[in-house]
Scaffold this motif. Structure first.
Motif, PDB file in Angstrom:
ATOM      1  N   PHE A   1       0.841  -1.204   0.000  1.00 16.34           N
ATOM      2  CA  PHE A   1       0.000   0.000   0.000  1.00 16.34           C
ATOM      3  C   PHE A   1       0.874   1.251   0.000  1.00 16.34           C
ATOM      4  O   PHE A   1       1.834   1.337   0.780  1.00 16.34           O
ATOM      5  N   ALA A   2       0.515   2.208  -0.831  1.00 22.61           N
ATOM      6  CA  ALA A   2       1.166   3.521  -0.796  1.00 22.61           C
ATOM      7  C   ALA A   2       0.666   4.289   0.426  1.00 22.61           C
ATOM      8  O   ALA A   2      -0.513   4.245   0.766  1.00 22.61           O
ATOM      9  N   ILE A   3       1.573   4.999   1.064  1.00 24.46           N
ATOM     10  CA  ILE A   3       1.255   5.783   2.258  1.00 24.46           C
ATOM     11  C   ILE A   3       1.206   7.261   1.880  1.00 24.46           C
ATOM     12  O   ILE A   3       2.083   7.767   1.182  1.00 24.46           O
ATOM     13  N   VAL A   4       0.164   7.954   2.376  1.00 24.60           N
ATOM     14  CA  VAL A   4       0.030   9.389   2.116  1.00 24.60           C
ATOM     15  C   VAL A   4      -0.108  10.124   3.448  1.00 24.60           C
ATOM     16  O   VAL A   4      -0.400   9.530   4.488  1.00 24.60           O
ATOM     17  N   ASN A   5       0.133  11.421   3.391  1.00 20.94           N
ATOM     18  CA  ASN A   5      -0.030  12.319   4.548  1.00 20.94           C
ATOM     19  C   ASN A   5       0.640  11.786   5.816  1.00 20.94           C
ATOM     20  O   ASN A   5       0.014  11.678   6.878  1.00 20.94           O
ATOM     21  N   PRO A   6       1.938  11.446   5.745  1.00 28.96           N
ATOM     22  CA  PRO A   6       2.609  10.928   6.943  1.00 28.96           C
ATOM     23  C   PRO A   6       2.772  11.999   8.009  1.00 28.96           C
ATOM     24  O   PRO A   6       2.942  13.187   7.713  1.00 28.96           O
ATOM     25  N   GLY A   7       2.689  11.568   9.275  1.00 26.39           N
ATOM     26  CA  GLY A   7       2.978  12.430  10.413  1.00 26.39           C
ATOM     27  C   GLY A   7       4.035  11.765  11.268  1.00 26.39           C
ATOM     28  O   GLY A   7       4.587  10.723  10.898  1.00 26.39           O
ATOM     29  N   ALA A   8       4.313  12.331  12.443  1.00 28.73           N
ATOM     30  CA  ALA A   8       5.333  11.738  13.310  1.00 28.73           C
ATOM     31  C   ALA A   8       4.959  10.325  13.730  1.00 28.73           C
ATOM     32  O   ALA A   8       5.810   9.430  13.824  1.00 28.73           O
ATOM     33  N   ALA A   9       3.675  10.104  14.002  1.00 28.32           N
ATOM     34  CA  ALA A   9       3.197   8.773  14.384  1.00 28.32           C
ATOM     35  C   ALA A   9       1.808   8.561  13.794  1.00 28.32           C
ATOM     36  O   ALA A   9       0.899   8.075  14.454  1.00 28.32           O
ATOM     37  N   ALA A  10       1.663   8.948  12.529  1.00 26.66           N
ATOM     38  CA  ALA A  10       0.376   8.838  11.848  1.00 26.66           C
ATOM     39  C   ALA A  10       0.618   8.650  10.358  1.00 26.66           C
ATOM     40  O   ALA A  10       1.648   9.066   9.832  1.00 26.66           O
ATOM     41  N   ALA A  11      -0.342   7.994   9.709  1.00 28.66           N
ATOM     42  CA  ALA A  11      -0.216   7.757   8.278  1.00 28.66           C
ATOM     43  C   ALA A  11      -1.588   7.427   7.716  1.00 28.66           C
ATOM     44  O   ALA A  11      -2.492   7.014   8.447  1.00 28.66           O
ATOM     45  N   SER A  12      -1.718   7.612   6.403  1.00 26.39           N
ATOM     46  CA  SER A  12      -2.999   7.354   5.735  1.00 26.39           C
ATOM     47  C   SER A  12      -2.800   6.477   4.516  1.00 26.39           C
ATOM     48  O   SER A  12      -1.727   6.449   3.898  1.00 26.39           O
ATOM     49  N   VAL A  13      -3.886   5.792   4.162  1.00 24.69           N
ATOM     50  CA  VAL A  13      -3.975   5.028   2.916  1.00 24.69           C
ATOM     51  C   VAL A  13      -5.267   5.464   2.231  1.00 24.69           C
ATOM     52  O   VAL A  13      -6.310   5.606   2.886  1.00 24.69           O
ATOM     53  N   ILE A  14      -5.217   5.671   0.939  1.00 24.85           N
ATOM     54  CA  ILE A  14      -6.417   5.978   0.164  1.00 24.85           C
ATOM     55  C   ILE A  14      -7.033   4.654  -0.282  1.00 24.85           C
ATOM     56  O   ILE A  14      -6.394   3.867  -0.972  1.00 24.85           O
ATOM     57  N   LYS A  15      -8.264   4.433   0.125  1.00 23.84           N
ATOM     58  CA  LYS A  15      -8.888   3.148  -0.168  1.00 23.84           C
ATOM     59  C   LYS A  15      -9.163   2.994  -1.655  1.00 23.84           C
ATOM     60  O   LYS A  15      -9.766   3.861  -2.281  1.00 23.84           O
ATOM     61  N   ASP A  16      -8.736   1.875  -2.190  1.00 21.38           N
ATOM     62  CA  ASP A  16      -9.014   1.490  -3.568  1.00 21.38           C
ATOM     63  C   ASP A  16      -9.931   0.275  -3.529  1.00 21.38           C
ATOM     64  O   ASP A  16      -9.517  -0.815  -3.128  1.00 21.38           O
ATOM     65  N   ALA A  17     -11.189   0.466  -3.907  1.00 21.95           N
ATOM     66  CA  ALA A  17     -12.161  -0.631  -3.891  1.00 21.95           C
ATOM     67  C   ALA A  17     -12.187  -1.387  -5.211  1.00 21.95           C
ATOM     68  O   ALA A  17     -13.079  -2.200  -5.442  1.00 21.95           O
ATOM     69  N   GLY A  18     -11.197  -1.137  -6.087  1.00 21.95           N
ATOM     70  CA  GLY A  18     -11.191  -1.810  -7.375  1.00 21.95           C
ATOM     71  C   GLY A  18     -12.374  -1.374  -8.206  1.00 21.95           C
ATOM     72  O   GLY A  18     -12.726  -0.198  -8.254  1.00 21.95           O
ATOM     73  N   ASP A  19     -13.022  -2.326  -8.856  1.00 16.30           N
ATOM     74  CA  ASP A  19     -14.179  -2.024  -9.704  1.00 16.30           C
ATOM     75  C   ASP A  19     -15.497  -2.202  -8.967  1.00 16.30           C
ATOM     76  O   ASP A  19     -16.559  -2.232  -9.599  1.00 16.30           O
ATOM     77  N   ASP A  20     -15.448  -2.311  -7.644  1.00 18.14           N
ATOM     78  CA  ASP A  20     -16.678  -2.433  -6.875  1.00 18.14           C
ATOM     79  C   ASP A  20     -17.251  -1.033  -6.608  1.00 18.14           C
ATOM     80  O   ASP A  20     -16.495  -0.104  -6.297  1.00 18.14           O
ATOM     81  N   PRO A  21     -18.576  -0.867  -6.709  1.00 16.36           N
ATOM     82  CA  PRO A  21     -19.179   0.452  -6.437  1.00 16.36           C
ATOM     83  C   PRO A  21     -19.297   0.698  -4.938  1.00 16.36           C
ATOM     84  O   PRO A  21     -20.383   0.855  -4.388  1.00 16.36           O
ATOM     85  N   ASP A  22     -18.179   0.744  -4.268  1.00 13.33           N
ATOM     86  CA  ASP A  22     -18.113   0.846  -2.815  1.00 13.33           C
ATOM     87  C   ASP A  22     -18.180   2.310  -2.405  1.00 13.33           C
ATOM     88  O   ASP A  22     -17.466   3.153  -2.949  1.00 13.33           O
TER      89      ASP A  22
END
Length: 337
Positions: free
Chosen positions: A49-70
């Protein structure tokens, strides 16, 4: 040769939270949040998983639901970590709900982070604690940016999950257009209704029939099961987890298919048999295009459908059953039971 394009899989919010948790922990204990992390899913798959918006003790992932209409496709799943007073403690951040009704796999008052995602994050804590020589005492706060608004488009409010989304996933993988997720939500709805002591639930095929049935019976929101096309999925679960009274409501087309014995009411998986309708009514309806057209020609067909649909439901469950048949405008065409 089948030329149908293969649908792309995606990742659950639980898998995204686990990856963000691993990155955040690496930042807290190792000093640097990585740009990508690899996790192990319950069946052994190891996605990165690619990590975005890192902090000192925090991180985010952008959810990829593929081709599902999630509804959560593209949402930012964020995890912040901090030392705890002992063991792993989960917190609901902004956009993650809190359980307010019994019957779910998480206790009332707990953040709506399901057991498998919790176990995956527990494993990440144990793995990194060993790698960095730290005690596995961590507070994990999971957030979903905009999650409260997204939750309004899900079953969460009805299930008693307040304030946001659930962090879900039993395999970590979202399979496009999976029936399993919908059926699982029906099951959780039944669990919540039973745990709250409800003796009457209703499964409807859509929003219009739900509105009509709820008004007819003055049922609370959490008595309403979003059955959709999955009559069989609802009834099989009710057979094992009974409720005293069950109402089934729907449009004439879908309930005609139920009356004819179909348990999956989707147009791609079952069809109205007009020859059978002709046999039921004694009139030739084989030239009709829709069940609504057939009932317009022979109005008593609606009553026949209601009776036969109720009989099919009674074959599946032992309960006080009633069936409500409507047209597209929400007018009740027939009731039985």
């Amino acid at each position: 040769m089948d030329q149908t394009p293969k649908l792309r899989r995606g990742w659950t919010t639980g898998a995204c939270a686990t990856a963000a948790c691993k990155a955040a922990l690496t930042g807290m204990w190792g000093g640097t949040v990585p740009g990508a992390v690899t996790i192990t899913l319950p069946k052994g798959e190891t996605p990165t998983f690619a990590i975005v918006n890192p902090g000192a003790a925090a991180a985010s992932v952008i959810k990829d639901a593929g081709d599902d209409p999630d509804v959560t496709h593209g949402a930012e799943v964020r995890v912040a970590v901090a030392p705890s007073q002992g063991g792993v403690v989960f917190r609901a951040g902004d956009g993650v709900g809190t359980v307010t009704k019994p019957g779910l796999p998480i206790a009332v008052g707990e953040p709506a982070i399901n057991p498998v995602p919790r176990a995956m994050m527990d494993e990440v804590v144990a793995e990194l604690a060993s790698e960095f020589g730290r005690a596995p005492d961590v507070e994990i706060t999971v957030s979903v940016v905009g999650g409260a608004a997204l939750a309004a488009k899900t079953w969460n409010p009805r299930l008693g999950i307040a304030g946001g989304l659930s962090i879900l996933g039993t395999t970590g993988i979202v399979r496009p257009f999976s029936c399993a997720a919908w059926i699982a939500s029906i099951h959780r709805g039944i669990d919540v209704a039973r745990a709250d002591g409800l003796t009457h639930v209703a499964g409807c095929t859509g929003a219009t029939s739900e509105r009509v049935v709820q008004a007819l019976h003055h049922l609370p929101d959490h008595a309403m099961l979003d059955m959709g096309d999955f009559a069989g999925g609802m009834l099989k679960y009710l057979r094992r987890h009974p409720v005293a009274r069950v109402t089934v409501g729907g449009g004439i087309g879908k309930l005609t298919k139920l009356a004819q014995g179909a348990m999956d009411l989707h147009s791609g998986r079952s069809q109205v048999d007009f020859a059978t309708l002709s046999d039921w009514t004694g009139q030739d309806l084989t030239g009709c295009n829709t069940a609504l057209e057939a009932v317009t020609r022979v109005p008593e067909l609606a009553d026949i459908v209601a009776v036969r649909a109720r009989s099919k439901v009674a074959d599946m469950i032992d309960a006080d059953i009633d069936v409500v048949v409507i047209d597209r405008a929400g007018t009740v065409l027939a009731r039985d039971g």
